[in-house]
Design a protein around this motif. Structure first.
Motif, PDB file in Angstrom:
ATOM      1  N   GLN A 162      32.115  10.410 -47.668  1.00  0.00           N
ATOM      2  CA  GLN A 162      32.502  11.024 -49.015  1.00  0.00           C
ATOM      3  C   GLN A 162      33.853  10.996 -49.535  1.00  0.00           C
ATOM      4  OE1 GLN A 162      30.164  12.133 -51.185  1.00  0.00           O
ATOM      5  NE2 GLN A 162      28.521  11.838 -49.639  1.00  0.00           N
ATOM      6  N   LYS A 163      34.759  11.145 -48.555  1.00  0.00           N
ATOM      7  CA  LYS A 163      36.106  11.103 -48.874  1.00  0.00           C
ATOM      8  C   LYS A 163      36.587   9.416 -49.211  1.00  0.00           C
ATOM      9  CE  LYS A 163      38.035  14.781 -46.092  1.00  0.00           C
ATOM     10  NZ  LYS A 163      39.047  15.251 -44.851  1.00  0.00           N
TER      11      LYS A 163
ATOM     12  N   LEU B 183      35.746   4.717 -55.355  1.00  0.00           N
ATOM     13  CA  LEU B 183      35.717   5.279 -56.851  1.00  0.00           C
ATOM     14  C   LEU B 183      36.825   5.262 -57.681  1.00  0.00           C
ATOM     15  CD1 LEU B 183      32.535   7.433 -56.550  1.00  0.00           C
ATOM     16  CD2 LEU B 183      32.482   5.092 -57.559  1.00  0.00           C
ATOM     17  N   ALA B 184      38.018   5.982 -57.216  1.00  0.00           N
ATOM     18  CA  ALA B 184      39.304   6.291 -57.708  1.00  0.00           C
ATOM     19  C   ALA B 184      39.807   4.715 -57.990  1.00  0.00           C
ATOM     20  CB  ALA B 184      40.055   7.212 -56.768  1.00  0.00           C
ATOM     21  N   ASN B 185      40.063   3.903 -57.050  1.00  0.00           N
ATOM     22  CA  ASN B 185      40.487   2.772 -57.350  1.00  0.00           C
ATOM     23  C   ASN B 185      39.874   1.655 -57.863  1.00  0.00           C
ATOM     24  OD1 ASN B 185      43.110   2.789 -55.456  1.00  0.00           O
ATOM     25  ND2 ASN B 185      41.715   3.897 -54.232  1.00  0.00           N
ATOM     26  N   GLU B 186      38.436   1.996 -57.974  1.00  0.00           N
ATOM     27  CA  GLU B 186      37.805   0.855 -58.676  1.00  0.00           C
ATOM     28  C   GLU B 186      37.951   0.801 -60.301  1.00  0.00           C
ATOM     29  OE1 GLU B 186      34.325  -0.752 -60.875  1.00  0.00           O
ATOM     30  OE2 GLU B 186      34.793   1.265 -60.572  1.00  0.00           O
ATOM     31  N   SER B 187      38.174   1.964 -60.665  1.00  0.00           N
ATOM     32  CA  SER B 187      38.393   2.237 -62.363  1.00  0.00           C
ATOM     33  C   SER B 187      39.714   1.562 -62.396  1.00  0.00           C
ATOM     34  CB  SER B 187      38.209   3.607 -62.559  1.00  0.00           C
ATOM     35  OG  SER B 187      39.243   4.302 -61.821  1.00  0.00           O
TER      36      SER B 187
ATOM     37  N   THR C 268      35.780  -0.815 -45.712  1.00  0.00           N
ATOM     38  CA  THR C 268      35.739  -1.142 -44.254  1.00  0.00           C
ATOM     39  C   THR C 268      35.305   0.069 -43.305  1.00  0.00           C
ATOM     40  OG1 THR C 268      37.216  -3.004 -44.419  1.00  0.00           O
ATOM     41  CG2 THR C 268      36.863  -2.294 -42.324  1.00  0.00           C
ATOM     42  N   LEU C 269      36.143   0.927 -43.356  1.00  0.00           N
ATOM     43  CA  LEU C 269      35.931   2.222 -42.739  1.00  0.00           C
ATOM     44  C   LEU C 269      34.697   3.059 -42.989  1.00  0.00           C
ATOM     45  CD1 LEU C 269      39.497   3.918 -43.087  1.00  0.00           C
ATOM     46  CD2 LEU C 269      38.575   2.774 -41.081  1.00  0.00           C
ATOM     47  N   PHE C 270      34.156   2.730 -44.194  1.00  0.00           N
ATOM     48  CA  PHE C 270      32.860   3.392 -44.562  1.00  0.00           C
ATOM     49  C   PHE C 270      31.725   2.498 -43.941  1.00  0.00           C
ATOM     50  CE2 PHE C 270      29.100   3.261 -47.382  1.00  0.00           C
ATOM     51  CZ  PHE C 270      28.754   4.554 -47.497  1.00  0.00           C
TER      52      PHE C 270
END
Length: 602
Positions: free
Chosen positions: A155-156, A162-166, A139-141
């Protein structure tokens, strides 16, 4: 008493068996119904399980697609393309969130259950933080890409997604595996349940066999034995009742006769001994113009409005109500018409102290009128009949005179001349001249044979010896043979039924003379060349048919010409047949021939 008690016990046993049958059938029905309900429930739940597994797998695909679309958006610089990509990501997030909440909390439209197993609840509790972080970061992105583009911040946020998707994929795999395991457990439970229901059903059937079918088999075997015994007793009883049936047969015949009479009676009524009406048949009512609305109390008043006639009818009912009565009555109907009734009054006993009279009538008015008309016509035609009889008598006398003259001519011209020649020949014999004497003797022998033949022919025409000695069959055979020789016509005789009985002499001579006359008429008037005489008979009728191939005649014209020779011939033939109670039938076709049939009762 023992028989009644035994029947009561048998009835009780059959009722008990019936209750057991009903219980067994009800048990099987309930078992089948419950098993079907359970199977349908399990199938329904399995359908939702497969849908849950399918949607859980789709969530993994959507998380990967969301990550991919975010990465693509990060490299798009065109504002229009960026806007389209943001809309696509919002659509994916909306669908992903809807599926996640439906899986976690249940959804009626998708058929997802709201009640979850503890393991599933724990797994969803574990995955929610990662799910929420992905949603928040995404949402922020999207907001940064819409308002101001801050690359570092983006980027953050991408790194957080990406970290939570895996982690989300790993935990969602655990959820899918758990759903699959629970579905397998349900299938295993359903299989065990079905086996349990099958075992229970087989147990019920086995109990039915031992406690219902086997006892029923014994009961049926006993019942069949009793039926066979009863059949033997019934056969014996039927044989014994034949005598009773014969005794009752006369009564049955009487009842049938009465029923037939009632069914074929057109006019009938039932009245009380005092003359009051109990019932009048419909056709009788129409004849008398009577209906139930007419204020008529007695049968006499229903028959006629004339008081004098009513008194006569009431008197007959009063005097003959016990013995019955039958006779003819002349009454006047309500429309003034004179009616003749052939009335029968029959007393009928209903109960010991109750009786009634059955009135059966026949309308003989037409017969009476016809009788009067016949008498009138007889009076008118009596003169014609007398004249006709005179003509017939004169014709008979004329025929007798002609026959006597013919016989006299045959004797004078034939036999008389031959006898005269015989006399002169005998006188002229000279015994001294042996050669001439021998020739004359030979001539006299031939002349003697001709005289004998002439005498036989004359006597045959008067009264053939075949008729008196052997009967009508031999006489007709001889007649056709002799006439065929004398006339040269083809005259044949056939005895089709081998009739060989003798009749009284009067009948035989009349049959002979009528056949002789028919053949002579066929030769003389019809100019026939072929004549066939056929004789046949049945148990009560003798029939003689004479067919010829002559020129025939007009039967209607011949009937009208009563005074002509042909007309009188037909009339004379019919009168002669009636004399021996027979009948004659004549059928003739001009230029084709004539058939004459004589039917004589025997």
């Amino acid at each position: 008493m023992k028989k009644i008690l035994k029947e009561s016990i048998d009835t009780s046993n059959f009722k008990k068996l019936r209750r057991m049958y009903l219980f067994a059938l009800l048990t099987i029905a309930v078992t089948v119904l419950l098993s079907q309900l359970l199977i349908q429930h399990n199938l329904t739940s399995q359908l939702s399980d497969s849908r849950l597994i399918n949607f859980s797998g789709r969530q993994r695909m959507l998380s990967q697609k969301l990550t991919k679309e975010i990465l693509i958006l990060n490299f798009i610089t065109n504002p229009e393309q960026k806007k389209v990509q943001i809309d696509r990501i919002n659509e994916i997030i909306s669908f992903w969130k809807f599926n996640h909440y439906a899986l976690e909390n249940g959804n009626d439209s998708l058929g997802f259950p709201k009640i979850k197993s503890p393991t599933i609840k724990t797994l969803f509790a574990n995955i929610n933080p990662n799910f929420n972080q992905i949603i928040t970061a995404t949402t922020l992105f999207l907001k940064n890409n819409t308002n101001t583009n801050n690359p570092k911040e983006n980027q953050k946020l991408i790194a957080i997604v990406l970290a939570n998707e895996s982690i989300f994929l790993s935990k969602m795999n655990q959820i899918v595996s758990q759903y699959d395991q629970e579905a397998l457990e349900k299938v295993t439970l359903q299989s065990k349940t079905e086996y349990a229901i099958l075992a229970f059903t087989l147990l019920v059937l086995l109990l039915e066999f031992f406690f219902i079918f086997k006892p029923t088999d014994k009961k049926i075997e006993t019942l069949i034995t009793k039926l066979l015994y009863s059949e033997k007793k019934a056969l014996k009883l039927a044989y014994d009742t034949e005598i009773i049936s014969e005794i009752k047969e006369n009564s049955v015949k009487e009842l049938k006769s009465l029923n037939y009479a009632m069914e074929n009676t057109l006019l009938y009524s039932r009245i009380a001994p005092n003359g009051s009406i109990i019932h009048i048949g419909e056709k009788f009512s129409k004849l008398l113009n009577y209906n139930s609305f007419i204020s008529v109390k007695t049968f006499a008043q229903a028959l006629t409005p004339i008081e004098k006639e009513q008194v006569i009818i009431d008197t007959i009912i009063a005097e003959k109500q016990r013995s019955g009565w039958q006779g003819e009555l002349n009454i006047t109907s309500r429309n003034g018409q004179s009616l003749w009734l052939d009335l029968s009054m029959v007393p009928v006993t209903i109960k010991k102290d109750e009786s009634e009279l059955l009135i059966i009538c026949f309308d003989i008015t037409e017969r009476k009128n016809a009788k009067q008309e016949v008498e009138r016509l007889n009076n008118e035609n009596i003169t014609d009949k007398i004249n006709q009889q005179k003509i017939i008598s004169s014709k008979i006398v004329e025929n007798q005179e002609n026959e006597q003259n013919r016989i006299a001519r045959e004797i004078h011209d034939g036999i008389g001349q031959m006898l005269t020649g015989l006399k002169f020949s005998l006188e002229s014999i000279n015994l001294d001249d042996k050669e001439k004497a021998s020739q004359k003797i030979e001539y006299l022998k031939k002349l003697s044979l001709d005289i004998i033949k002439g005498v036989r022919t004359a006597t045959f025409n008067l009264m053939p010896p075949e008729l008196s000695d052997h009967g009508i069959n031999s006489a007709l055979a001889k007649l056709t043979l002799e006439l065929s020789k004398l006339t040269g016509k083809n005259i044949l005789f056939y005895n089709k039924t081998n009739f060989d009985k003798r009749l009284d002499s009067l009948t035989e001579i009349n049959i002979y003379r009528l056949t002789q006359e028919a053949i002579n008429n066929a030769i003389k008037y019809a100019e026939s060349t072929h004549i066939i005489v056929q004789l046949s008979h049945s148990s009560n009728l003798l029939s003689i048919i004479i067919d010829d191939n002559g020129k025939g005649f007009d039967m209607i014209a011949a009937e009208k010409k009563r005074n002509s020779e042909s007309g009188m011939g037909l009339l004379f033939m019919k009168e002669r047949m009636e004399y021996i109670n027979g009948r004659v039938f004549i059928n003739s076709i001009i230029d084709e021939g004539t058939r004459i049939t004589f039917n004589i009762p025997i």
